[in-house]
Design an enzyme around this catalytic site. Structure first.
Site, PDB file in Angstrom:
ATOM      1  CB  SER A  69      42.667  55.254  49.029  1.00  0.00           C
ATOM      2  OG  SER A  69      41.733  55.182  50.073  1.00  0.00           O
ATOM      3  CB  CYS A 130      43.313  47.330  54.924  1.00  0.00           C
ATOM      4  SG  CYS A 130      42.744  48.499  53.667  1.00  0.00           S
ATOM      5  N   GLY A 243      57.232  46.063  46.729  1.00  0.00           N
ATOM      6  CA  GLY A 243      58.021  46.600  45.621  1.00  0.00           C
ATOM      7  C   GLY A 243      58.844  45.594  44.850  1.00  0.00           C
ATOM      8  N   GLY A 264      53.127  42.060  43.902  1.00  0.00           N
ATOM      9  CA  GLY A 264      51.936  42.899  43.974  1.00  0.00           C
ATOM     10  C   GLY A 264      51.843  43.880  42.834  1.00  0.00           C
TER      11      GLY A 264
END
Lengths: 302, 271
Positions: A69, A130, A243, A264
């Site tokens: 976060s 987001c 992933g 990522g």
């Protein structure tokens, strides 16, 4: 045998389908990678004004996953253009600038207008997904809102427009379809999965914001399903992510319909992952006698 | 820093030795010449514990010592990652990135007749053997500058590195929570006591340990106006400055523990 790894996303030509995802790429990776070898780099999402981001703790590891976060910490448009983008555009690799708005979508349109003035910049990604903002509903959680925002952005900018979608919806293909109808050149999916973790010793949440976004191998099956579903509905190219740790993962996304793949969380675990994935895809194509990666896209046998 | 950073890489590193020191504490010696060559006290390395994704993320460890082409890390088994690490065997290859972050700012501070104080709590002692060794090798460093080392531990059985500091010639003071060895109480109480009795001029206080301990050290040093540097921990995802996960609040906004730290000047921090 020479294989063709190049793909096209809107007007953007990529020498290979491997892209570094927003929020997981920054200049620090240059100590590990030759950026020229990567398909494209997506910058950390910027907002119109500087944004502090969320208080720590901002990250937590979960089984095969990373919960975060960060809250869109960024220097804002002006400093980003002056300090960062000028430098990035000299690296000889396509740069995709990721943008979003925190409160008013109007900010998004101003950002798009300003970025449209930069001739060297060919592509923007609009992050409508987001999960770490204190707003009730994301634009990408509503097909009409997605349509309206993308439609307006399309009028403002002739740059290649990628729309980043959230998996935290009932039917992601409807949202993707709305983005396509509104004129998006491509959709990228998935952003992180809304999630949380708890510390039973302190009886507190692991993140300061209680909930966050989950990434990493834990979400790959969700991401594959989303890419597959969207591929059934839209014609614009899909950038698949969620992933991907190695070439095998990347190929799974391509089989499910992704034209390009985003790396990522893997960048954090292995900063050279993207280079290894490019080599791995090439090796797979050669071993299976494909001359062109485009022959593989969406060829899952179902 | 940029020159050193531009040299960091992932060398073909391997485990030279991995042994239990006491209780849950282990020391691993790793062969990795590029890191050994460029490491500075206070910097850290980031280790991928396993080849699979359980655990997924790398783990940061302070550089405990540098010995020729080897580096050493001192670690406490506190979770799954460190438990697996404790079972790694000699000659296995190990994925290490480093040296990372900014170390202690010791070169500018050493001058005659001043002594540095090193304050550690628990496993926070890890970077200080390297720091003490480097202090003694600094050309400006005089014998009068002999560092004072304060080691805090829960019990005598958990006390680490006392011999290492004594061998170097440091003056060592120990505190244990249960009074089983040395001063009974917290290492910050020991620091308070020593500062009230000491005659020497203090150049800098260096501290590493749990967050609450560091905050107390900063409060104490502030009341004596002694320059202080603390080495922080953070929840790191990448360890190289990309993810913005491990931030700490400072007077100039959030800073990354991994890239802008892990060592910070006390006056910078807003806790």
């Amino acid at each position: 045998m020479r294989v063709n790894l190049s793909v096209k996303i809107g007007k953007l030509n990529l020498k290979n389908p491997v892209i570094l995802c927003s929020g997981t790429f920054s200049e620090e990776l240059k100590y590990f990678l030759d950026f020229k070898k990567i398909g494209a780099l997506v910058t950390k999402t910027i907002t119109l004004k500087p944004n502090l981001g969320n208080p720590p703790p901002r990250t937590c590891e979960t089984p095969s996953g990373l919960l975060n976060s960060i809250g869109l910490e960024n220097p804002g448009l002006d400093l980003f253009l002056k300090r960062d983008l000028v430098k990035f555009l000299k690296w000889g690799v396509p740069i995709i600038v990721s943008i979003t708005s925190i409160d008013e979508p109007e900010e998004l349109f101003i950002l798009a207008k300003e970025l449209a003035k930069i001739k060297e910049l060919k592509t923007i990604e609009v992050n409508l997904s987001c999960p770490n903002l204190r707003i009730k509903k994301l634009i990408s959680q509503d097909k009409d809102a997605t349509y309206n925002v993308v439609k307006k952005l399309r009028k403002i900018s002739s740059q290649t427009l990628i729309v980043k979608l959230s998996p935290n919806v009932t039917d992601i293909s409807e949202i993707a379809l709305a983005a396509e109808k509104a004129g998006a050149d491509s959709v990228s999916l998935i952003n992180t999965v809304s999630a949380m973790a708890v510390d039973i010793q302190t009886r507190k949440p692991m993140l300061s914001t209680v909930t966050g976004g989950l990434s990493g191998p834990a979400i790959k099956p969700i991401a594959l399903r989303a890419v597959w579903q969207v591929y059934q509905r839209v014609k614009i190219p899909i950038i698949g992510m969620g992933g991907i740790m190695d070439a095998k993962d990347a190929i799974e996304f391509i089989l499910c319909g992704a034209t390009a793949v985003g790396i990522g969380t893997a960048n954090f675990v292995n900063p050279k992952a993207s280079l290894e994935i490019i080599e791995g895809i090439k090796g797979y194509l050669e071993a299976n006698r494909f001359k062109d990666i485009k022959e593989l896209i969406g060829t899952l046998k179902v | 820093m940029s020159e050193i950073n531009s040299k960091f890489q992932i060398p073909n590193s391997r485990v030279v030795e991995n042994k239990k020191i006491k209780n849950k504490y282990f020391k691993m010696v790793i062969f990795c010449p590029p890191i050994a060559k460029y490491a500075l006290p206070g910097q850290f390395v980031s280790i991928k514990i396993v080849d699979n994704y359980q655990p997924l993320l790398r783990r940061p460890f302070s550089i405990h010592r540098v010995q020729g082409k080897n580096i050493e890390i001192l670690y406490e088994v506190i979770g799954k990652g460190t438990e697996i690490l404790s079972r790694r065997k000699t000659d296995e290859s190990i994925d290490v990135i480093g040296p990372l972050g900014n170390g202690f700012f010791y070169q500018e501070i050493i001058s005659k007749f001043q002594i540095p104080i090193l304050v550690s709590g628990g496993i926070g002692v890890a970077p200080f053997v390297f720091l003490a060794e480097e202090l003694f090798q600094n050309s400006k460093f005089k014998i009068q500058n002999k560092p004072l080392v304060l080691l805090g531990a829960k019990t005598k059985n958990e006390l680490l590195c006392e011999k290492d500091f004594k061998r170097l010639g440091c003056k060592v003071e120990v505190s244990t929570d249960d009074g089983s060895y040395g001063f009974k109480g917290k290492v910050t109480d020991l620091l308070k006591y020593l500062l009230s009795t000491i005659n020497s001029q203090i150049s800098t206080i260096y501290a590493c340990g749990p967050g609450p301990m560091l905050k107390e050290v900063i409060d104490i040093s502030k009341s004596y106006s002694i320059p202080t540097e603390v080495s922080l921990e953070g929840h790191m995802a990448c360890g190289i400055g990309v993810c913005l996960g491990c931030v700490v609040n400072t007077k100039t906004g959030y800073k990354r523990v991994c890239k802008d730290g892990p060592v910070f000047k006390a006056e910078e921090l807003v806790w």
